[in-house]
Motif scaffolding. Structure first.
Motif, short mmCIF file in Angstrom:
data_model
loop_
_atom_site.label_atom_id
_atom_site.label_comp_id
_atom_site.label_asym_id
_atom_site.label_seq_id
_atom_site.Cartn_x
_atom_site.Cartn_y
_atom_site.Cartn_z
N ILE A 214 0.81 -1.03 0.00
CA ILE A 214 -0.11 0.21 -0.01
C ILE A 214 0.97 1.21 -0.06
O ILE A 214 0.41 2.26 -0.67
N MET A 215 1.86 1.28 0.78
CA MET A 215 2.76 2.35 0.78
C MET A 215 4.01 1.89 1.57
O MET A 215 3.94 1.00 2.16
N ASN A 216 5.25 2.84 0.87
CA ASN A 216 6.50 2.63 1.65
C ASN A 216 7.27 3.83 1.48
O ASN A 216 7.05 4.39 0.85
N PRO A 217 8.09 4.08 2.59
CA PRO A 217 8.88 5.40 2.58
C PRO A 217 9.70 5.84 1.22
O PRO A 217 9.69 6.96 0.93
N MET B 246 -6.52 8.54 -2.77
CA MET B 246 -6.90 7.58 -1.66
C MET B 246 -7.33 6.40 -2.21
O MET B 246 -7.38 5.36 -1.65
N LYS B 247 -8.48 6.79 -2.89
CA LYS B 247 -9.03 5.63 -3.65
C LYS B 247 -7.99 4.77 -4.47
O LYS B 247 -8.17 3.38 -4.25
N LEU B 248 -7.29 5.13 -5.24
CA LEU B 248 -6.17 4.31 -5.98
C LEU B 248 -5.44 3.68 -4.90
O LEU B 248 -4.91 2.42 -5.43
N ARG B 249 -4.75 4.16 -3.98
CA ARG B 249 -4.05 3.65 -3.21
C ARG B 249 -4.53 2.57 -2.09
O ARG B 249 -4.24 1.40 -2.15
N SER B 250 -5.76 3.00 -1.49
CA SER B 250 -6.07 1.77 -0.40
C SER B 250 -7.06 1.14 -1.05
O SER B 250 -7.35 -0.16 -0.22
N GLU B 251 -7.36 1.11 -2.13
CA GLU B 251 -8.44 -0.01 -2.94
C GLU B 251 -7.59 -0.55 -3.98
O GLU B 251 -7.42 -1.82 -3.85
N LEU C 259 -4.74 -0.19 -5.47
CA LEU C 259 -3.22 -0.65 -5.62
C LEU C 259 -3.48 -1.89 -4.63
O LEU C 259 -2.78 -3.01 -4.92
N ARG C 260 -4.12 -1.68 -3.43
CA ARG C 260 -4.20 -2.72 -2.65
C ARG C 260 -4.58 -3.93 -3.28
O ARG C 260 -3.97 -5.15 -2.87
N PHE D 169 -4.94 -4.75 -6.66
CA PHE D 169 -4.47 -5.13 -7.77
C PHE D 169 -3.03 -5.68 -7.44
O PHE D 169 -2.49 -6.48 -7.90
N GLY D 170 -2.32 -5.15 -6.33
CA GLY D 170 -0.99 -5.37 -5.76
C GLY D 170 0.45 -5.09 -6.81
O GLY D 170 1.29 -5.63 -6.79
N ALA D 171 0.13 -4.25 -7.83
CA ALA D 171 1.28 -3.95 -8.84
C ALA D 171 1.93 -2.75 -8.48
O ALA D 171 1.83 -1.78 -8.72
N VAL D 172 2.72 -3.14 -7.35
CA VAL D 172 3.26 -2.31 -6.48
C VAL D 172 4.74 -2.02 -6.63
O VAL D 172 5.37 -2.91 -7.40
N LEU D 173 5.17 -0.64 -6.60
CA LEU D 173 6.47 -0.21 -7.04
C LEU D 173 7.38 -0.71 -5.93
O LEU D 173 7.33 -0.38 -4.82
N ALA D 174 8.76 -1.39 -6.50
CA ALA D 174 9.62 -1.99 -5.33
C ALA D 174 10.35 -0.83 -4.87
O ALA D 174 10.65 0.17 -5.60
#
Ligand code: PLP
Length: 435
Positions: free
Chosen positions: A62-65, A263-268, A270-271, A273-278
């Motif tokens: 969902i998020m990473n620093p 917020m919709k994109l991130r918390s729903e 992206l959460r 789909f799971g296509a997250v940036l490393a």
């Protein structure tokens, strides 16, 4: 004493935005937070994070620093309120359209589009039961003729891949806003250094950060940047304005205001789909973006020099660089891209499909590969690679001639680039190449 906070310039933000010295160690480079999860302070704050009542790190899907530093820097450079990063440009686009659209909706899409985006939208349309209205973006009435009361978004590239068509952003934005739809612009080829579509009325920008943002061909990445100015509560976007079942009836736009879509994109999205940036890829992007302005100036100068040189070589037909004096896009370039129209363009070899093959084979400095926006100069001959299954008439329908070659001009010495191209042109004309 002047207390107004200083508004830093583009180059300053490219180096500093999103980043502070690490509070624990003082490290001046952004640390790579290579962690899946984050330890909660206590059960109460954990609950607040999960309810979206407080913003904090839960889990790196969902998020990473490190990723957040990249998102903040890109949003700053694009003049947006924020950004959400994705594993690739196409992941960012898929997530955005998935979040915005419902079955039965329509979107108006420029025909001149990156091939991967065309294929993706066709698949998405079938799966989501949405209708694509294809638009000739060069026709001043094209957008107006293509929108209907069901149109939920307009989508185009600032400078189209590979045709070099330049979008009239203000025109497309005004048509979009007449029907209460956002204008979504893929700003990959221009980068925020050459053009900031949000400043011309676009509502959302998407990026393939794989290209000029990272700048060196090391990373696949994408992002959505929001202007924060579109009214998602205009009655047309229930997925953002109406209660979300995923969060106990929370209304994203009402609760988060300008951050509603993000917020919709991130918390729903992206959460789910799971296509997250490393985090490591975000680190490479932060390094790359520091030099964005310096690199783009050189990309633009090298590309124009190559385009002008090609224009007077024997065996070369049309050269389609939007900043050339005879380009139909010249006035749009002056309005939207005063610093230059980027470094990707195509030209035609008069020797056709076979000439294109000989041209590529004779090159030694230019890399033959399917990417753009690298420090290295890249070349591809669509008729013998990406479009090789197509007959000549099918090629023509997709705007590609048998002898069309696409270049992405890098940062090398121009004389060396021309030396190599000269060898390629001689081979294309059928003369022997001597080293
Ligand atoms: C490459 C590209 C994409 C897709 O990006 P990926 O990072 O490869 O998924 C989208 N739009 C444009 C204009 C591109 O050049």
């Amino acid at each position: 004493m002047d207390e107004t906070p200083r508004e830093f310039g583009f180059r300053t933000r490219a180096v500093h935005a999103g980043q502070r010295p690490d509070p624990y160690t003082g490290a001046s480079a952004t640390p790579i937070y290579q962690t899946a999860g984050f330890v909660f302070e206590d059960t109460e704050s954990a609950a607040a994070y999960f309810n979206l009542q407080e913003y904090g790190n839960i889990y790196s899907r969902i998020m990473n620093p490190t990723v957040a530093a990249f998102e903040e820097r890109l949003a700053s450079l694009e003049a947006g309120v924020g950004a959400v990063a994705f594993a690739s440009g196409l992941a960012a686009q898929a997530a955005l359209f998935f979040a915005l659209l419902e079955p039965g909706d329509r979107i108006a899409v420029a025909k001149a589009l990156y091939g991967g985006s065309t294929a993706q939208l066709n698949h998405l349309a079938r799966k989501l039961q949405i209708t694509l209205d294809w638009v000739d973006m060069d026709d001043p009435d094209g957008w107006r003729r293509s929108v209907t009361a069901e149109t939920k978004a307009l989508f185009a590239e600032t400078v189209a891949n590979p045709g070099g068509n330049v979008l009239d952003i203000e025109l497309a934005a005004s048509v979009a806003h007449e029907v209460g739809a956002p204008l979504v612009v893929d700003n990959t080829f221009a980068t925020p250094y050459l053009c900031r579509p949000l400043e011309f009325g676009a509502d959302v920008v998407v990026h393939s950060a794989t290209k000029f943002l990272v700048g060196n061909g090391t990373t696949i990445a994408g992002a959505v940047v929001d202007s924060g100015t579109f009214d998602w509560s205009n009655g047309r976007f229930p997925s953002i304005a109406e209660p979300s079942t995923a969060y106990h009836g929370l209304k994203f736009h009402e609760t988060f205001g300008v951050y509603g879509l993000l917020m919709k994109l991130r918390s729903e999205t992206l959460r789910d789909f799971g296509a997250v940036l490393a985090p490591f890829n975000a680190f490479l992007l932060l390094l790359g973006m520091e030099s964005l302005a310096v690199r783009m100036d050189r990309h633009v100068a090298n590309a124009l020099a190559v385009a002008e040189w090609l224009g007077v070589q024997p065996g070369v037909g049309a050269v389609r660089h939007p900043a050339l004096p005879d380009s139909p896009y010249r006035s749009l370039v002056e309005r939207y891209l005063p610093r230059g129209a980027g470094s990707v363009f195509s030209f035609d070899l008069e020797s056709g499909r076979e000439g294109g093959r000989r041209f590529i084979e004779a090159l030694s400095l230019w890399s033959h590969l399917a990417n753009v926006g690298d420090t290295k100069s890249l070349v591809i001959h669509p008729a013998s690679t990406t479009h090789r299954q197509l007959a000549d008439d099918e090629l023509a329908a997709s705007g590609v001639a048998p002898g069309t070659v696409r270049l992405s001009v890098g940062l090398e010495d121009v004389d060396d680039l021309l030396w190599d191209l000269e060898r390629g042109l001689r081979a294309a004309r059928g003369s022997a190449v001597t080293a």
